[in-house]
Design a protein around this motif. Sequence first.
Motif, PDB file in Angstrom:
ATOM      1  N   LEU A 174       0.831  -1.213   0.000  1.00  0.00           N
ATOM      2  CA  LEU A 174       0.000   0.000   0.000  1.00  0.00           C
ATOM      3  C   LEU A 174       0.867   1.266   0.000  1.00  0.00           C
ATOM      4  O   LEU A 174       2.084   1.206  -0.130  1.00  0.00           O
ATOM      5  CB  LEU A 174      -0.956  -0.027   1.190  1.00  0.00           C
ATOM      6  N   SER A 175       0.200   2.413   0.199  1.00  0.00           N
ATOM      7  CA  SER A 175       0.864   3.697  -0.053  1.00  0.00           C
ATOM      8  C   SER A 175       2.073   3.968   0.848  1.00  0.00           C
ATOM      9  O   SER A 175       3.118   4.412   0.356  1.00  0.00           O
ATOM     10  CB  SER A 175      -0.141   4.839   0.096  1.00  0.00           C
ATOM     11  N   ALA A 176       1.945   3.715   2.145  1.00  0.00           N
ATOM     12  CA  ALA A 176       3.034   4.086   3.061  1.00  0.00           C
ATOM     13  C   ALA A 176       4.201   3.107   2.935  1.00  0.00           C
ATOM     14  O   ALA A 176       5.362   3.522   2.784  1.00  0.00           O
ATOM     15  CB  ALA A 176       2.525   4.144   4.496  1.00  0.00           C
ATOM     16  N   SER A 225      -1.848  14.797  -1.099  1.00  0.00           N
ATOM     17  CA  SER A 225      -1.919  14.650  -2.563  1.00  0.00           C
ATOM     18  C   SER A 225      -3.204  13.954  -3.009  1.00  0.00           C
ATOM     19  O   SER A 225      -3.451  13.811  -4.203  1.00  0.00           O
ATOM     20  CB  SER A 225      -0.701  13.852  -3.057  1.00  0.00           C
ATOM     21  N   TRP A 226      -4.010  13.490  -2.054  1.00  0.00           N
ATOM     22  CA  TRP A 226      -5.202  12.711  -2.393  1.00  0.00           C
ATOM     23  C   TRP A 226      -6.472  13.557  -2.318  1.00  0.00           C
ATOM     24  O   TRP A 226      -6.507  14.586  -1.633  1.00  0.00           O
ATOM     25  CB  TRP A 226      -5.345  11.523  -1.426  1.00  0.00           C
ATOM     26  N   PRO A 227      -7.551  13.085  -2.959  1.00  0.00           N
ATOM     27  CA  PRO A 227      -8.827  13.804  -2.873  1.00  0.00           C
ATOM     28  C   PRO A 227      -9.339  13.888  -1.431  1.00  0.00           C
ATOM     29  O   PRO A 227      -9.030  13.024  -0.594  1.00  0.00           O
ATOM     30  CB  PRO A 227      -9.784  12.935  -3.695  1.00  0.00           C
ATOM     31  N   SER A 277      -8.361  -1.074  -7.130  1.00  0.00           N
ATOM     32  CA  SER A 277      -7.567   0.135  -7.293  1.00  0.00           C
ATOM     33  C   SER A 277      -7.831   1.006  -6.059  1.00  0.00           C
ATOM     34  O   SER A 277      -8.317   0.495  -5.032  1.00  0.00           O
ATOM     35  CB  SER A 277      -7.928   0.842  -8.584  1.00  0.00           C
ATOM     36  N   SER A 278      -7.509   2.272  -6.127  1.00  0.00           N
ATOM     37  CA  SER A 278      -7.509   3.105  -4.919  1.00  0.00           C
ATOM     38  C   SER A 278      -7.635   4.575  -5.296  1.00  0.00           C
ATOM     39  O   SER A 278      -7.288   4.976  -6.421  1.00  0.00           O
ATOM     40  CB  SER A 278      -6.182   2.868  -4.189  1.00  0.00           C
ATOM     41  N   ILE A 279      -8.064   5.380  -4.320  1.00  0.00           N
ATOM     42  CA  ILE A 279      -8.044   6.839  -4.502  1.00  0.00           C
ATOM     43  C   ILE A 279      -6.613   7.344  -4.701  1.00  0.00           C
ATOM     44  O   ILE A 279      -6.414   8.493  -5.082  1.00  0.00           O
ATOM     45  CB  ILE A 279      -8.675   7.571  -3.298  1.00  0.00           C
ATOM     46  N   GLY A 281      -0.023  -0.752   6.374  1.00  0.00           N
ATOM     47  CA  GLY A 281       0.819  -0.037   5.419  1.00  0.00           C
ATOM     48  C   GLY A 281       0.157   1.079   4.656  1.00  0.00           C
ATOM     49  O   GLY A 281       0.721   1.604   3.698  1.00  0.00           O
ATOM     50  N   GLY A 282      -1.042   1.514   5.077  1.00  0.00           N
ATOM     51  CA  GLY A 282      -1.749   2.574   4.352  1.00  0.00           C
ATOM     52  C   GLY A 282      -1.639   3.919   5.048  1.00  0.00           C
ATOM     53  O   GLY A 282      -1.252   4.012   6.221  1.00  0.00           O
ATOM     54  N   THR A 283      -2.030   4.972   4.320  1.00  0.00           N
ATOM     55  CA  THR A 283      -2.045   6.336   4.858  1.00  0.00           C
ATOM     56  C   THR A 283      -3.346   6.591   5.618  1.00  0.00           C
ATOM     57  O   THR A 283      -3.409   7.456   6.490  1.00  0.00           O
ATOM     58  CB  THR A 283      -1.892   7.331   3.680  1.00  0.00           C
ATOM     59  N   THR A 284      -4.390   5.841   5.262  1.00  0.00           N
ATOM     60  CA  THR A 284      -5.683   6.020   5.929  1.00  0.00           C
ATOM     61  C   THR A 284      -5.814   5.152   7.195  1.00  0.00           C
ATOM     62  O   THR A 284      -6.863   5.185   7.846  1.00  0.00           O
ATOM     63  CB  THR A 284      -6.833   5.669   4.956  1.00  0.00           C
ATOM     64  N   ASP A 285      -4.769   4.401   7.538  1.00  0.00           N
ATOM     65  CA  ASP A 285      -4.849   3.452   8.666  1.00  0.00           C
ATOM     66  C   ASP A 285      -5.174   4.129  10.002  1.00  0.00           C
ATOM     67  O   ASP A 285      -5.684   3.481  10.927  1.00  0.00           O
ATOM     68  CB  ASP A 285      -3.518   2.691   8.845  1.00  0.00           C
ATOM     69  N   ILE A 301       4.380   5.556  -5.412  1.00  0.00           N
ATOM     70  CA  ILE A 301       4.585   4.369  -6.256  1.00  0.00           C
ATOM     71  C   ILE A 301       3.321   3.506  -6.252  1.00  0.00           C
ATOM     72  O   ILE A 301       2.916   2.957  -7.279  1.00  0.00           O
ATOM     73  CB  ILE A 301       5.807   3.556  -5.766  1.00  0.00           C
ATOM     74  N   TYR A 302       2.694   3.411  -5.087  1.00  0.00           N
ATOM     75  CA  TYR A 302       1.421   2.675  -4.997  1.00  0.00           C
ATOM     76  C   TYR A 302       0.404   3.256  -5.981  1.00  0.00           C
ATOM     77  O   TYR A 302      -0.212   2.536  -6.769  1.00  0.00           O
ATOM     78  CB  TYR A 302       0.925   2.779  -3.556  1.00  0.00           C
ATOM     79  N   GLY A 303       0.249   4.590  -5.961  1.00  0.00           N
ATOM     80  CA  GLY A 303      -0.718   5.245  -6.847  1.00  0.00           C
ATOM     81  C   GLY A 303      -0.345   5.067  -8.309  1.00  0.00           C
ATOM     82  O   GLY A 303      -1.212   4.824  -9.158  1.00  0.00           O
TER      83      GLY A 303
HETATM   84  C1  AKB Z   1      -3.790   3.478   1.690  1.00  0.00           C
HETATM   85  O1  AKB Z   1      -3.956   4.332   2.585  1.00  0.00           O
HETATM   86  O2  AKB Z   1      -2.719   3.284   1.108  1.00  0.00           O
HETATM   87  C2  AKB Z   1      -4.986   2.651   1.279  1.00  0.00           C
HETATM   88  C3  AKB Z   1      -5.682   3.228   0.101  1.00  0.00           C
HETATM   89  C4  AKB Z   1      -6.458   4.469   0.228  1.00  0.00           C
HETATM   90  O3  AKB Z   1      -5.610   2.672  -0.968  1.00  0.00           O
HETATM   91  N1  AKB Z   1      -5.883   2.513   2.380  1.00  0.00           N
END
Ligand code: AKB
Length: 314
Positions: free
Chosen positions: A78-80, A277-279, A116-118, A181-185, A141-143
């Motif tokens: 994931l993102s982080a 950087s995300w919506p 996929s993901s935001i 491993g996410g930013t929204t965790d 890199i995730y995005g």
């Molecule tokens: C993340 O935070 O990397 C994921 C996601 C929004 O895809 N939860």
Amino acid sequence: MITDKILVIGAGGQIGLELIHALAADYGYENVVPADIRDVPGFKNFTSATFNALDAKALFETVTSHGITQIYHLAALLSATGEQQPELAWKLNMESLFHVLNLAKEGHIKKVYWPSSIAVFGPTTPRHLTPQYTVMEPSTIYGISKQAGERWCAWYHNKFNVDVRSLRYPGLIGWKTPPGGGTTDYAVHIFHEALKHKQYTCFLKSDTALPMMHMDDAIRATRMIMEAPASSVKIRGSYNVSAMSFTPAELANIITTLIPEFEISYAPDFRQAIADSWPASIDDTEARSHWGWKPSFDVKGLCQDMLKHLKPNY
Ligand code: AKB
């Protein structure tokens, strides 16, 4: 008569551990094969498989030996964690997708789900009510891997008629499984810490609004798009899906109404730049009109549900 047999790759993760039971409720435990790179105690009612998603031979053998007809391919960095291991994130997220899409192209399986993901959006994307079709310049890199993956899914569909379906998940919040491993965790950790210590230090700033969704809704959306008639799935890259949007301060305020002693503090780290950087919120008009998506949890309902289910653990 149900004849499908479903392989869930990366089934030991936050989504997979919930999805396998939802699928088993409909298809039967004998028709769902959870797979992960390690043995997972949560697979105990299933016949499971253990292999690395990058191992195309092991994947092929699992598919043929179990008579698999559908794959949910959830394995990803994931993102982080992706920012800390960029080469591994790119390799895992892209190569494993090719292995699955090629099995579908060659006719070994009938249907593929790939999340996929935001994170496909970036700092140049309109932040509020981000539409399905817009500027996409992801900065992680995730995005980047998810955006490229979306285009590959659409290409395999257009060229080879591969029946691949996908959702751009927002942050997912559930009480049954931990995120990784996410930013929204933070939006999961906060509930555990509120119950355990009545205090949480958030790694994002107080006013960072992000799109989020209750895990029950995410599982329902996943099942809905996979069950929809092929003609309704008009987008073969990935669909925006939305449920709610909130900042850490707004979430903390609602938690305080339920746990009055709760206090939040803020120590933003490298994940702040990712979140920025995300919506802030997502427009999911296409998912609603093409295959009937509608969320059931708002942020208040989410908080009540999380605390109700987690309380007995603490
Ligand atoms: C993340 O935070 O990397 C994921 C996601 C929004 O895809 N939860």
